[in-house]
Design an enzyme around this catalytic site. Structure first.
Site, PDB file in Angstrom:
ATOM      1  N   CYS A  88      -2.820  11.527   3.499  1.00  0.00           N
ATOM      2  CA  CYS A  88      -3.118  10.670   2.345  1.00  0.00           C
ATOM      3  C   CYS A  88      -2.844  11.394   1.031  1.00  0.00           C
ATOM      4  CB  CYS A  88      -4.583  10.247   2.364  1.00  0.00           C
ATOM      5  SG  CYS A  88      -4.963   8.923   3.526  1.00  0.00           S
TER       6      CYS A  88
ATOM      7  N   GLU B 235       0.811  -1.219   0.000  1.00  0.00           N
ATOM      8  CA  GLU B 235       0.000   0.000   0.000  1.00  0.00           C
ATOM      9  C   GLU B 235       0.846   1.271   0.000  1.00  0.00           C
ATOM     10  OE1 GLU B 235      -3.682   0.038   0.272  1.00  0.00           O
ATOM     11  OE2 GLU B 235      -3.412  -2.013  -0.433  1.00  0.00           O
TER      12      GLU B 235
ATOM     13  N   HIS C 190      -4.761   1.664   7.140  1.00  0.00           N
ATOM     14  CA  HIS C 190      -3.340   1.910   6.903  1.00  0.00           C
ATOM     15  C   HIS C 190      -2.703   2.393   8.195  1.00  0.00           C
ATOM     16  CE1 HIS C 190      -4.381   2.779   2.441  1.00  0.00           C
ATOM     17  NE2 HIS C 190      -3.870   1.583   2.528  1.00  0.00           N
TER      18      HIS C 190
END
Length: 448
Positions: free
Chosen positions: A372, A174, A250
């Protein structure tokens, strides 16, 4: 040799929408099918970029992906003109169609893992695009992401680009959302910190029971090898399975680091004491600078409140003055426990001395906060000169991008609008113009 940490933020694309695609991401699922405002979303992101540039930070831009992804739909057997492909996919497999319309590339913390030249054996900056295999709608991103990164960091003497890891859940990766770096100064050899959710080849290890663990230790180890990292200065930590099941998809939703600081929740890691020991051992190899572990206790802020406000999905940056600042979403300011905690934190004896709040609601509603939206890239003076300058921000570039957004973006978009062939044409026209503004060349399939 001086080095800085640049932020490369993802521009929100012209088809920004809320399709609720990400199982395990509470914000994404809870806002499914809401009406989005692509123009506002893009301008909010641009405002954050400008604000950080005005603080003296080096700020870059990553172009969005083309959506709907007609190429992916054709690979899945839908045929005809582009308009027919969209119509058939929408009618026959609406979930597949919506997945191919995902707005998720705006979160460039997932674009790649980046290792600075100070950490790598060949003294180049290494990039590996994330394969994002856990979610189909994100797994279609890496090829174009790699094209864009190569167009920005296009000097082989300074930059090394790797293909994304094999498209398999055993190597689920990720990107920088599960990776951070600790150092004294950015040009010093640092400690690279990889956080994973599960062991892919050892099912005897702890795993979440409700939501998927998206990052494997095998993927993190593979990237460390590709990037030629020093094993003595590389640390792996397992995210606590219980916080993944609480919606922490995450690590950057429960922890954030910068230089000599790790800011994290009490429940972030499975074996916290061991994680801290490993970091201290690796960091102290050549360091006299103290390391700060800033742990937020459950009674101060619950995991649920941290997820709701994205307390840890904040940017922790060092200004040119050396002062460390938290860049937080407005949701943190609007929460009494989180705002109270942050106000107390900046008065304590830690490197973090200020908090600045930003409105990124369009991103927050789709499941991503300030952290993000950016990919961190440490660059030496020579490497800064080697970056494609058209992708770096200045007053003229901000004005050009504002005009570009206002010219091409809609201010209202529902998921049902995504089958409109005119929207596809609008998007392609916008992206073609953007590649010229940013000097990227032909990075999208429709340009080939």
């Amino acid at each position: 040799m001086k080095a800085v940490e640049a932020n490369f933020d993802g521009l929100v694309g012209p088809t920004h929408n809320y399709a609720g695609l990400s199982y395990g991401n509470v914000a994404s699922k809870s806002n499914a099918n809401a009406v989005s405002n692509p123009k506002q979303a893009a301008l909010q992101g641009l405002d954050k970029m400008k604000a950080l540039a005005d603080m003296g930070m080096m700020q870059g831009i990553l172009a969005p992906q083309e959506r709907p992804d007609i190429y992916a739909l054709r690979r899945l057997g839908f045929s005809g003109t582009d308009a027919q492909v969209m119509q058939k996919a929408y009618q026959q497999s609406p979930h597949i169609f919506l997945a191919c319309c995902s707005a998720s590339s705006m979160w460039t913390a997932n674009a790649a893992t980046v290792s600075p030249s100070a950490d790598t054996a060949d003294s180049r900056v290494h990039f590996t695009p994330a394969n994002l295999t856990n979610k189909f709608h994100r797994s279609i991103e890496p090829e174009v992401t790699g094209n864009i990164l190569k167009a920005i960091f296009n000097n082989e003497a300074h930059f090394a680009h790797h293909k994304h890891l094999p498209d398999n859940d055993h190597f689920g990766d990720e990107g920088a959302a599960n990776h951070t770096r600790f150092c004294e100064q950015y040009n010093d050899a640092g400690v690279e910190f990889f956080v994973y959710g599960k062991h892919a080849f050892d099912d005897s290890q702890a795993t979440p029971q409700k939501y998927p663990a998206r990052q494997t230790i095998e993927a993190s180890q593979a990237i460390a090898r590709l990037h030629q990292l020093d094993p003595a200065k590389t640390v792996y930590a397992q995210q606590h399975p219980d916080v993944i099941d609480a919606g922490v998809f995450h690590n950057d939703v429960i922890a954030v680091g910068n230089r000599n600081v790790l800011f994290y929740h009490q429940d972030a890691f499975l074996h916290t004491a061991n994680v801290k020991e490993q970091i201290k051992r690796a960091y102290d190899l050549n360091s006299e600078n103290p390391f700060h572990f800033i742990e937020v206790k459950r009674e101060q802020v619950s995991v649920q409140e941290a997820v709701n406000t994205y307390l840890f999905n904040t940017q922790l940056i060092s200004l040119p003055s050396g002062e460390m600042v938290i860049i937080a979403p407005m949701e943190c300011q609007q929460s009494d426990p989180v705002r109270g905690y942050l106000e107390a934190l900046i008065s304590q004896d830690t490197p973090i001395k200020d908090v600045r709040y930003f409105d990124v609601k369009q991103s927050m509603q789709n499941g991503g906060g300030p952290a993000c939206l950016r990919l961190r890239v440490v660059l030496s003076d020579a490497e800064q000169q080697a970056v494609n300058a058209a992708c770096l921000t200045n007053e003229e570039k901000f004005t050009q991008l504002q005009q570009w957004i206002n010219k091409h973006y809609r201010d209202r978009l529902h998921a049902d609008d995504l089958i409109d062939p005119q929207l596809l044409n609008e998007s392609r026209t916008a992206l073609d113009e953007l590649t010229q503004l940013l000097g990227l060349g032909s990075v999208y399939p429709f340009q080939k």
